[in-house]
Design a protein around this motif. Structure first.
Motif: not given
Length: 616
Positions: A40-54
């Motif tokens: 998800e981090d590799v693909l980017g977008g919300f797949g990455r940002s939602f992990q930060l927001l969590a």
């Protein structure tokens, strides 16, 4: 992205992305390369940002703890067609649980800003705190890497989205822009501010042709932070087109779900506007606050009728062959192209037109352009105004606000102007809050605080589980009418497996029209990643990553206080079935109860497994 492995499913840490964190309070910044935790981090977008927001505890959207995350997908700025998307993520001012806690959300748009942003050398920008004075942020590509610079933005205050972009263009060559309008600047009273993204057509012609990241109020979050604009300045860095990607791009244009969006002269339906023609035979075009009456009024905005008075030209985004939207212009006496009026996409056209009882194309174009210039989300604005009109129809002796009624263009326009100027928080805070104030919530057309797109909930119970807007993050809106699916089994499978895959496009940097039917877990995406990045992926690995990202969205909603009782459709849908609809009833109490129970059995099981695996 710095890719040091071809096996990024097993070894995602071999892929690093470049993040810049800017502190608006101090003006300091930090740029680091971060190893990816997962696909998800590799693909980017919300797949990455939602992990930060969590990892953030945020109880108010307008707080220093709430970051604004701007990032791209792996294929943003690539040679793959539609790879233009930019994502804006944070805790939403408008989408909130009944406990009053803001929900994590993302919003996305095309234009060319995303590509320019990627070409500066950044993959992600995290904006912390807020500035005491209005500022804008320039990110410049240099020989030493990306360089962020904060600058005073007093000269931009109060300008429309288009005016801000054109003003900035005079100072920055080889650049594209993401800006807010007066709506976002009036963030206290406007929770539905959008982010306008500049386009090549706009900068070349001087005509008002922005694209928008509208959903969830990310423009209002920018306004709260006193950040009026982003500038991405870099030479274009388009790589040579490989044979593999060339084949993919041809397939995107000629096959899949995009073929029907092509211009009529190419054998398509004429863009998203064609949804009118598809829905009207079922009387499923939203009218007068989502209550079609079975009449022919929507046909007044059919393309064939609009073309009698106006000049219509099909248009596409930068280097895209789908040509999904239409520009409406005045028609000169000789039938030639006149002054640009507005861009017609289905949602704004319906929600600022037919659904408000307005069936004149010129008036609708005026409202669309007005909303765009103020930097308001067209969906949330239109649906909330429709609630006001519906309330006034039911309370003709004691109407609210200016007493506007369905079809009253002048008063509806006044409502939008006042909202954009921050003078009507009743509308600017969205229809959920307004309906709570009036005590009449049954006909407020939102799910979990976010206004519905222009597809009747009677045809789309999948709305209840969408995490960033019904047509954006749960691709079930065509299941009943286009696919004829009316059984519970099909809907359970769609909601929990197949149709949620649409959110994958908001990870990887592609438009949903790349393959709106199948999502990103396809051979076309696999071939693009292999050709351009040397990455070897399976279709199933991509689908699994999308599913995990979706589950994190549900887990974040749960963290912010959402109970299962909030995953429902507007009460009017089941309490007062619309007899004008020519579709099977798939939103009865019995149908929805069974659907909900079975959907939650699957999601609860899988969320529990994911949370346990990641110790959420």
């Amino acid at each position: 992205m710095n890719i040091q492995t071809t096996d990024h499913v097993t070894h995602p840490t071999g892929v690093l992305y470049t993040r810049c964190t800017v502190d608006l309070k101090t003006g300091k910044y930090d740029i680091v390369d971060i190893p990816c935790r997962n696909l998800e981090d590799v693909l980017g977008g919300f797949g990455r940002s939602f992990q930060l927001l969590a990892n953030r505890s945020v109880d108010k959207a307008y707080s220093l703890e709430n970051p604004l995350i701007v990032n791209t997908g792996l294929l943003t700025g690539s040679c793959t067609m539609t790879g233009l998307r930019t994502y804006f993520s944070g805790y939403s001012p408008i989408k909130a649980s009944l406990q009053g806690l803001p929900a994590a959300i993302w919003s996305t748009g095309s234009g060319k800003f995303g590509a320019k942003f990627k070409w500066t050398g950044l993959d992600e920008l995290v904006i912390e705190n807020r500035s005491l004075k209005p500022v804008y942020l320039v990110i410049k590509h240099t020989a030493d890497g990306p360089l962020p610079v904060l600058k005073p933005a007093d000269h931009l205050q109060g300008l429309t989205t288009h005016e801000k972009i054109m003003r900035l263009q005079t100072d920055y060559e080889n650049a594209h822009f993401a800006v807010i309008g007066p709506g976002g600047e009036n963030w206290q009273n406007v929770f539905m501010g959008s982010v306008a993204l500049s386009t090549e057509n706009q900068l070349r012609s001087g005509e008002d042709k922005c694209r928008f990241a509208g959903r969830g109020g990310m423009g209002s979050l920018m306004g709260y932070k006193n950040l009026l604009a982003l500038v991405a300045q870099s030479p274009d860095q388009v790589k040579p087109l490989s044979d593999a990607v060339k084949r993919v791009n041809i397939n995107v244009v000629k096959g899949g779900g995009s073929a029907r969006l092509q211009p009529i002269k190419r054998g398509g339906g004429g863009g998203t506007w064609a949804a009118y023609d598809v829905l009207q035979p079922f009387h499923a075009v939203p009218i007068n606050n989502f209550r079609p009456a079975g009449n022919r009024l929507p046909e007044k905005l059919f393309r064939e009728n609009v073309e009698k008075e106006y000049y219509v030209e099909s248009a596409a985004c930068f280097r895209c062959g789908i040509t999904c939207h239409n520009n409406i212009l005045a028609k000169n006496s000789d039938g030639s192209r006149g002054e640009f009026l507005a861009k017609f996409d289905y949602e704004p056209l319906n929600l600022l037109g037919t659904n408000l009882g307005i069936h004149d194309a010129g008036q609708v174009a005026s409202l669309i352009r007005l909303v765009d210039n103020y930097g308001l989300d067209a969906i949330s604005t239109g649906v909330t105004v429709a609630y006001v009109l519906s309330y006034n129809e039911r309370h003709s002796q004691q109407p609210i606000l200016n007493g506007a009624s369905f079809g009253d263009f002048s008063k509806i326009r006044d409502l939008i102007v006042a909202t954009g100027n921050g003078q009507l928080p009743e509308i600017g805070h969205g229809c959920m809050r307004l309906s709570q104030q009036t005590g009449e919530t049954s006909y407020a057309y939102h799910v979990k605080g976010l206004e519905l797109a222009a597809y009747l909930p009677e045809t789309n119970p999948g709305y209840a589980w969408a995490i960033a807007g019904g047509h954006m993050s749960m691709g079930t809106y065509g299941m009943l009418i286009r696919e004829g699916k009316s059984d519970v089994d099909s809907w359970v499978t769609a909601i929990t497996k197949d149709k949620l895959q649409i959110v994958g496009f908001d990870m990887i940097g592609l438009c949903k029209f790349f393959d709106i039917v199948n999502g990103i877990g396809t051979e076309m995406v696999v071939d693009s990643l292999k050709s351009q990045f040397g990455l070897s992926l399976t279709e199933q690995a991509i689908k699994d990553a999308v599913y995990r990202a979706f589950l994190r969205g549900l887990l974040l909603e749960r963290k912010q206080g959402y109970g299962k009782g909030e995953y429902v459709l507007p009460p009017e849908v089941t309490e007062l079935p619309n007899q004008a609809l020519k579709t099977p009833n798939i939103t009865s109490h019995q149908f929805f109860k069974e659907l909900s129970n079975r959907v939650w059995q699957i999601f609860d099981r899988d969320m529990q497994a994911l949370a346990k695996a990641e110790m959420i």
